[in-house]
Design a protein around this motif. Structure first.
Motif, PDB file in Angstrom:
ATOM      1  N   GLY A 124       0.801  -1.222   0.000  1.00 50.95           N
ATOM      2  CA  GLY A 124       0.000   0.000   0.000  1.00 50.95           C
ATOM      3  C   GLY A 124       0.828   1.264   0.000  1.00 50.95           C
ATOM      4  N   GLY A 125       2.051   1.203   0.571  1.00 54.55           N
ATOM      5  CA  GLY A 125       2.901   2.378   0.647  1.00 54.55           C
ATOM      6  C   GLY A 125       3.935   2.416  -0.454  1.00 54.55           C
ATOM      7  N   THR A 126       4.872   3.361  -0.332  1.00 53.94           N
ATOM      8  CA  THR A 126       5.919   3.521  -1.320  1.00 53.94           C
ATOM      9  C   THR A 126       7.267   3.642  -0.640  1.00 53.94           C
ATOM     10  N   GLY A 127       8.326   3.424  -1.421  1.00 49.54           N
ATOM     11  CA  GLY A 127       9.662   3.751  -0.978  1.00 49.54           C
ATOM     12  C   GLY A 127      10.336   2.673  -0.164  1.00 49.54           C
ATOM     13  N   LEU A 128      11.447   3.063   0.446  1.00 51.76           N
ATOM     14  CA  LEU A 128      12.300   2.140   1.174  1.00 51.76           C
ATOM     15  C   LEU A 128      11.599   1.514   2.371  1.00 51.76           C
ATOM     16  N   MET A 129      10.925   2.317   3.165  1.00 50.17           N
ATOM     17  CA  MET A 129      10.354   1.816   4.413  1.00 50.17           C
ATOM     18  C   MET A 129       8.978   1.190   4.241  1.00 50.17           C
ATOM     19  N   TYR A 130       8.169   1.700   3.315  1.00 51.18           N
ATOM     20  CA  TYR A 130       6.769   1.278   3.246  1.00 51.18           C
ATOM     21  C   TYR A 130       6.367   0.698   1.891  1.00 51.18           C
ATOM     22  N   GLY A 131       7.248   0.717   0.913  1.00 51.46           N
ATOM     23  CA  GLY A 131       6.911   0.254  -0.416  1.00 51.46           C
ATOM     24  C   GLY A 131       7.641  -1.009  -0.802  1.00 51.46           C
ATOM     25  N   ALA A 132       7.862  -1.177  -2.097  1.00 52.40           N
ATOM     26  CA  ALA A 132       8.487  -2.385  -2.615  1.00 52.40           C
ATOM     27  C   ALA A 132      10.009  -2.329  -2.582  1.00 52.40           C
ATOM     28  N   SER A 133      10.591  -1.162  -2.308  1.00 50.92           N
ATOM     29  CA  SER A 133      12.056  -1.069  -2.268  1.00 50.92           C
ATOM     30  C   SER A 133      12.635  -1.800  -1.065  1.00 50.92           C
ATOM     31  N   LEU A 146       8.083  -1.823  -9.357  1.00 52.31           N
ATOM     32  CA  LEU A 146       6.798  -1.475  -8.753  1.00 52.31           C
ATOM     33  C   LEU A 146       6.857  -0.087  -8.124  1.00 52.31           C
ATOM     34  N   ASP A 147       7.937   0.204  -7.390  1.00 54.80           N
ATOM     35  CA  ASP A 147       8.062   1.535  -6.781  1.00 54.80           C
ATOM     36  C   ASP A 147       8.290   2.614  -7.830  1.00 54.80           C
ATOM     37  N   LEU A 148       9.061   2.305  -8.865  1.00 52.04           N
ATOM     38  CA  LEU A 148       9.277   3.294  -9.923  1.00 52.04           C
ATOM     39  C   LEU A 148       7.979   3.644 -10.626  1.00 52.04           C
ATOM     40  N   GLY A 149       7.047   2.711 -10.648  1.00 54.44           N
ATOM     41  CA  GLY A 149       5.751   2.990 -11.240  1.00 54.44           C
ATOM     42  C   GLY A 149       4.930   3.994 -10.466  1.00 54.44           C
ATOM     43  N   THR A 197       4.937  10.274  -6.245  1.00 56.12           N
ATOM     44  CA  THR A 197       3.759  11.146  -6.201  1.00 56.12           C
ATOM     45  C   THR A 197       2.600  10.392  -5.568  1.00 56.12           C
ATOM     46  N   GLU A 198       1.924  11.051  -4.632  1.00 57.53           N
ATOM     47  CA  GLU A 198       0.709  10.525  -4.013  1.00 57.53           C
ATOM     48  C   GLU A 198      -0.335  11.625  -4.095  1.00 57.53           C
ATOM     49  N   GLY A 199      -1.172  11.574  -5.113  1.00 52.21           N
ATOM     50  CA  GLY A 199      -2.119  12.657  -5.328  1.00 52.21           C
ATOM     51  C   GLY A 199      -1.363  13.942  -5.631  1.00 52.21           C
ATOM     52  N   ARG A 200      -1.575  14.952  -4.790  1.00 49.50           N
ATOM     53  CA  ARG A 200      -0.884  16.234  -4.981  1.00 49.50           C
ATOM     54  C   ARG A 200       0.430  16.294  -4.227  1.00 49.50           C
ATOM     55  N   ARG A 201       0.713  15.265  -3.439  1.00 54.11           N
ATOM     56  CA  ARG A 201       1.950  15.243  -2.657  1.00 54.11           C
ATOM     57  C   ARG A 201       3.092  14.689  -3.496  1.00 54.11           C
ATOM     58  N   VAL A 202       4.262  15.279  -3.310  1.00 56.52           N
ATOM     59  CA  VAL A 202       5.485  14.798  -3.934  1.00 56.52           C
ATOM     60  C   VAL A 202       6.440  14.442  -2.804  1.00 56.52           C
ATOM     61  N   LEU A 203       6.893  13.186  -2.783  1.00 57.46           N
ATOM     62  CA  LEU A 203       7.673  12.673  -1.663  1.00 57.46           C
ATOM     63  C   LEU A 203       9.121  12.453  -2.075  1.00 57.46           C
ATOM     64  N   THR A 204      10.021  13.015  -1.267  1.00 58.17           N
ATOM     65  CA  THR A 204      11.444  12.931  -1.568  1.00 58.17           C
ATOM     66  C   THR A 204      12.198  12.077  -0.567  1.00 58.17           C
ATOM     67  N   GLY A 205      11.708  11.961   0.666  1.00 54.54           N
ATOM     68  CA  GLY A 205      12.480  11.454   1.787  1.00 54.54           C
ATOM     69  C   GLY A 205      12.993  10.038   1.657  1.00 54.54           C
ATOM     70  N   LEU A 206      13.866   9.693   2.584  1.00 55.78           N
ATOM     71  CA  LEU A 206      14.466   8.368   2.636  1.00 55.78           C
ATOM     72  C   LEU A 206      13.422   7.295   2.908  1.00 55.78           C
ATOM     73  N   ASP A 207      12.371   7.611   3.660  1.00 60.80           N
ATOM     74  CA  ASP A 207      11.427   6.574   4.061  1.00 60.80           C
ATOM     75  C   ASP A 207      10.421   6.226   2.974  1.00 60.80           C
ATOM     76  N   ARG A 208       9.736   7.221   2.396  1.00 62.73           N
ATOM     77  CA  ARG A 208       8.682   6.971   1.427  1.00 62.73           C
ATOM     78  C   ARG A 208       8.994   7.484   0.026  1.00 62.73           C
ATOM     79  N   GLY A 209      10.071   8.226  -0.121  1.00 60.46           N
ATOM     80  CA  GLY A 209      10.274   8.980  -1.343  1.00 60.46           C
ATOM     81  C   GLY A 209      11.419   8.523  -2.212  1.00 60.46           C
ATOM     82  N   SER A 210      11.861   9.445  -3.062  1.00 64.85           N
ATOM     83  CA  SER A 210      12.831   9.159  -4.115  1.00 64.85           C
ATOM     84  C   SER A 210      14.196   8.755  -3.579  1.00 64.85           C
ATOM     85  N   VAL A 211      14.615   9.340  -2.471  1.00 63.52           N
ATOM     86  CA  VAL A 211      15.964   9.084  -1.968  1.00 63.52           C
ATOM     87  C   VAL A 211      16.142   7.615  -1.600  1.00 63.52           C
ATOM     88  N   GLY A 212      15.152   7.042  -0.901  1.00 60.27           N
ATOM     89  CA  GLY A 212      15.259   5.633  -0.518  1.00 60.27           C
ATOM     90  C   GLY A 212      15.240   4.704  -1.710  1.00 60.27           C
TER      91      GLY A 212
END
Length: 835
Positions: free
Chosen positions: A624-633, A661-664, A677-692
């Protein structure tokens, strides 16, 4: 803005702390009186549960949720508690008045309101009897609605089918997730495999006769839902004109004074009437009630909230070329327009009192309209609260127009560096941030001078060193140790509010992560604090969370890292017993983190079994989530480390599948970077975003060349090079970007990348002091934090990654996982040390 953090500011001026008095708070009699024979009572941080000893713990099934107003709660509990004890019905309740207020607060999660008690009938026959008898018993009592509950009768009783056994809103099963979309949490919708009993049909029929059918407005969509209030985009049923319609629910959405959403909506009506015709506020259309709901209709103002306009324009959040002069021109002009609108409100004797960027709608003509006026007060009644959930809150002691003047001064800062929440921790920070703004933007000299005078109040500060590793490490360690509270049982080091949900022991928000960061960066070991962690972890292991960052495996990792290997194995073994809910597959609290730690603990066969389960679940769809901590990474990282251990190429294939899957979930931004991207939010952080994602993708590309994935990683990498980060922390802020930029330092990277040096220097934007030592604020910047995920320990770990003599960082991220299992003699020594 997630304003529920303000509630955790009330107990302490420096750190987030529990808004309740403590684990033995005797606010409600049943929380502390003698337990009747044949009954068991258990206390959790927020609840007290009673269960007949002879019965099994409550499981999935129909539950009766009893709501109550805070002032009526003792009487409701006395009646329902006595009823349940006489009839041997298990039940649990919110432990104190303050917890009940917290659950029903204006800015609590919308799904948390309503429930005060939960009764656990054994079957449908017992459910029917208890509903009828409790309905008679509680006649005349009132309470907020229970989201997702079916109201039964005219009293405060609601029925819900709960899957978790505790009366909470459970996650649907995997079968459900693959079927129709999950209904909103506020809608009564039992799982697909459950048929409501016949005696509930009259109540569902009453629910189906919705008051919305009688509304003189057509509801188009929900724009915002808070606890006790829903904001709708609607249209006038007679003319078709669009309107903004606010719906308030009684007894819910409490503010600090106890006023509910209905009281605030009524007050907003009075403010709109007072400002009518001035052009600074929407025009009131109507105010009316249907059933127990109150509605306010007003003109729909075209445009966007200033907060969203600002987010789209701010130049430091990107990684490309920016027009700084054009931005400065726009920002200074919008300041002038906002100040003019507020002056008109002041001329009518009102103080707005709760200003932030979302309070102003920027119209297409460049003007602004004030929205959300329920906090406005006559000038003689206005006072600062000392809370800054909006970022612009005036200090306690501010009165009258000075409350808004402080907010307008904060706006001048926030349009350039939106870090103004820190001013209530340290007003002396104003001069330092002003200097940082002047270095980054071509501002006229006098623009910030009056703002510094108003906010700073003449205060100055001593800035700890940020240019010498040994001094920084010593200073941060001293701050962390000075904050320790070993006399408490709920936490050792203050951190994010999440520690009060996870128990204060874990790797992300508890003692385990802090002790890990201190140890690996060379800041020392602290046996008394290790013993605090050991004793509480082993005593509370059974039934606890198993995950890495929120539970037993993360605690075990720290214990093994500190040499307590046997205790670590005992902990993970105990945590796996009597578990009814299977964890997810993510790294934070799920199987990916568990599998990685099994490799570390020298249990590769268990890790292979865990990874197999993760791969099977991932084949059914992404987490259900994205990125390193909550997604498929996170699963991809597990597969990569298994590939390194086994050489089996299937794990490399699984890692690639997971990463795609996360790149999608990412999209290319205007600056050319690739971000989640989650709706209007853009996530960069190590946990949910691009960095992780970029970090794990870089590890993958060591073993398999792929032009498409390599190009994606280059775009992801740009996100780590944004100069502005709202938070300093490791999971969501600048420290995470710094750790990423220095991830390969063992191979000669380190600060050779100019961006790493720039990010390290910019940590000063968030630097604070605690007892004269270097510390950093946590999430929302309202209070200091010492934990790994959000606070000083995480910054310490990231700076250590850049400057320490040996490579350090988060577990599992840099290279193959070293085995931690000691020889037999070492294990016996560890066992003997623990007595």
């Amino acid at each position: 803005m997630e304003k529920r953090y303000e509630l955790y500011c009330l107990a302490d001026p420096t750190f987030y702390d529990s808004p309740v008095a403590g684990p033995d708070d005797p606010d409600f009699d049943l929380a502390h009186r003698t337990v009747p024979g044949g009954w068991a009572r258990t206390r959790q941080p927020g609840t007290v549960a009673y269960r007949p000893v002879a019965s099994a713990p409550p499981g999935e099934g129909w539950k009766i949720h009893v709501s109550a107003r805070v002032d009526e709660a003792p009487q409701v509990l006395a009646k329902v508690g006595e009823y349940c004890l006489e009839r041997e019905l298990a039940f649990h309740f919110a432990r104190t008045r303050s917890i009940l207020h917290l659950n029903n607060a204006e800015h609590a999660a919308p799904g948390s309101s309503g429930t005060f008690l939960v009764v656990h009938p054994a079957d449908e026959a017992e459910l029917e009897t208890a509903l009828a008898e409790l309905g008679d018993l509680l006649e005349g009592h009132r309470g907020p609605a229970v989201p997702g509950g079916l109201r039964c009768g005219g009293g405060p009783l609601y029925v819900r089918y709960d899957l978790d056994g505790e009366g909470g809103r459970a996650v649907l099963t995997r079968h459900d997730a693959a079927g129709p979309p999950k209904p909103p949490e506020h809608v009564f919708a039992p799982p697909s495999h459950v048929t409501p009993p016949a005696f509930l049909l009259p109540f569902t029929a009453a629910r189906d006769h919705s008051a919305s059918a009688d509304l003189p407005y057509r509801l188009v969509k929900v724009l915002r839902r808070t606890n006790g209030c829903v904001v709708h985009l609607a249209s006038d049923a007679r003319t078709g004109e669009p309107v903004l319609l606010k719906e308030a629910h009684p007894h819910a959405g409490l503010d600090g004074t106890g006023a509910d959403a209905v009281a605030r909506l009524s007050h907003e009506r009075q403010v709109l009437e007072r400002l009518a015709g001035l052009g600074v506020a929407p025009e009131l259309r109507a105010y009316f009630t249907l059933d127990d709901r109150h509605y306010l209709a007003m003109d729909l103002i075209p445009g966007e909230p200033l907060s969203e306009v600002f987010a789209g324009r701010h130049p430091l959040g990107g990684a490309g070329e920016v027009d700084l002069e054009g931005y400065v021109e726009w920002a200074t002009e919008i300041c002038a327009v906002v100040e003019d609108a507020v002056m008109k409100v002041h001329m009518n004797g009102l103080v707005l009192g709760d200003l932030d960027m979302s309070a102003f709608m920027v119209r297409p003509d460049g003007g602004v309209t004030l929205v959300g006026l329920d906090a406005a007060r006559p000038v003689l009644e206005a006072a600062g609260t000392g809370l800054a959930g909006s970022g612009f809150g005036a200090p306690a002691g501010s009165v009258g127009f000075d409350v808004d003047r402080f907010a307008l001064a904060c706006l001048r800062f926030a349009l350039f560096l939106p870090l103004t929440e820190m001013f209530l921790l340290d007003r002396g920070k104003a001069a330092e941030l002003a200097e940082a703004i002047r270095r980054s933007f071509p501002l006229k000299e006098g623009f910030l001078r009056p703002a510094v005078r108003i906010v700073g109040g003449g205060e100055t500060r001593d800035v700890p060193p940020l240019d010498d590793w040994r001094q920084m490490r010593s200073s941060m360690a001293r701050a962390i140790l000075a904050s320790a509270t070993p006399e408490r049982t709920d936490r050792l080091f203050p951190g994010d509010i999440a520690q009060f949900e996870s128990g204060g022991l874990g790797f992300a928000h508890g003692a385990a992560g802090v002790l890990y960061a201190l140890h690996v960066t060379g800041a020392g070991r602290y046996p008394d604090h290790e013993e605090w962690l050991l004793s509480r972890a082993l005593n509370g292991a059974r039934g606890g969370r198993p995950g890495f960052y929120d539970g037993a495996h993360g605690i075990a990792h720290t214990l093994a890292n500190l040499g307590h290997h046997q205790a670590a194995l005992e902990l993970v073994e105990a945590s796996g017993r009597d578990r009814t809910a299977a964890p997810g597959i993510d790294l934070y609290g799920g199987l990916a983190g568990i599998g990685l730690n099994q490799i570390y603990l020298g249990e590769p066969d268990k890790a292979l079994g865990t990874a197999g389960v993760v791969a099977d679940r991932l084949a059914g769809g992404p987490p259900g989530g994205t990125g390193l901590m909550y997604g498929a990474s996170g699963p991809a990282l597990l597969f990569l480390r298994l590939y390194e251990k086994t050489g089996d190429v299937q794990w490399l294939d699984q890692a690639e599948t997971a990463l795609r899957l996360d790149l999608g979930r990412c999209a290319i931004q205007a600056d050319g970077s690739l971000r989640v991207t989650e709706g209007r939010r853009v996530l960069t952080g190590l946990d949910r975003g691009s960095v992780g994602i970029s970090w794990v993708l870089g590890e993958f590309l060591r073993y398999r060349a792929d032009p498409e994935l390599s190009a994606a990683r280059q775009r992801l990498d740009r996100a780590a090079r944004s100069l502005f980060h709202r938070h300093p922390g490791l999971f969501t802020g600048r420290a995470g970007a710094l750790a990423y930029l220095c991830r390969d330092r063992a191979g000669g990277w380190g600060l050779e990348d100019p961006e790493a040096g720039r990010q390290l220097a910019a940590l000063s934007w968030h630097s604070m002091t605690y007892q004269g030592h270097l510390a950093f604020p946590g999430e929302r910047l309202l209070r200091l934090s010492m934990d790994l995920a959000t606070g000083t320990a995480g910054v310490l770990l990231a700076v250590g990654g850049a400057l320490h003599g040996e490579p350090v960082g988060l577990p599992f991220l840099s290279g193959a996982i070293p085995a931690s299992r000691p020889d037999a003699a070492a294990r016996e020594t560890s066992r003997a040390e623990r007595g």
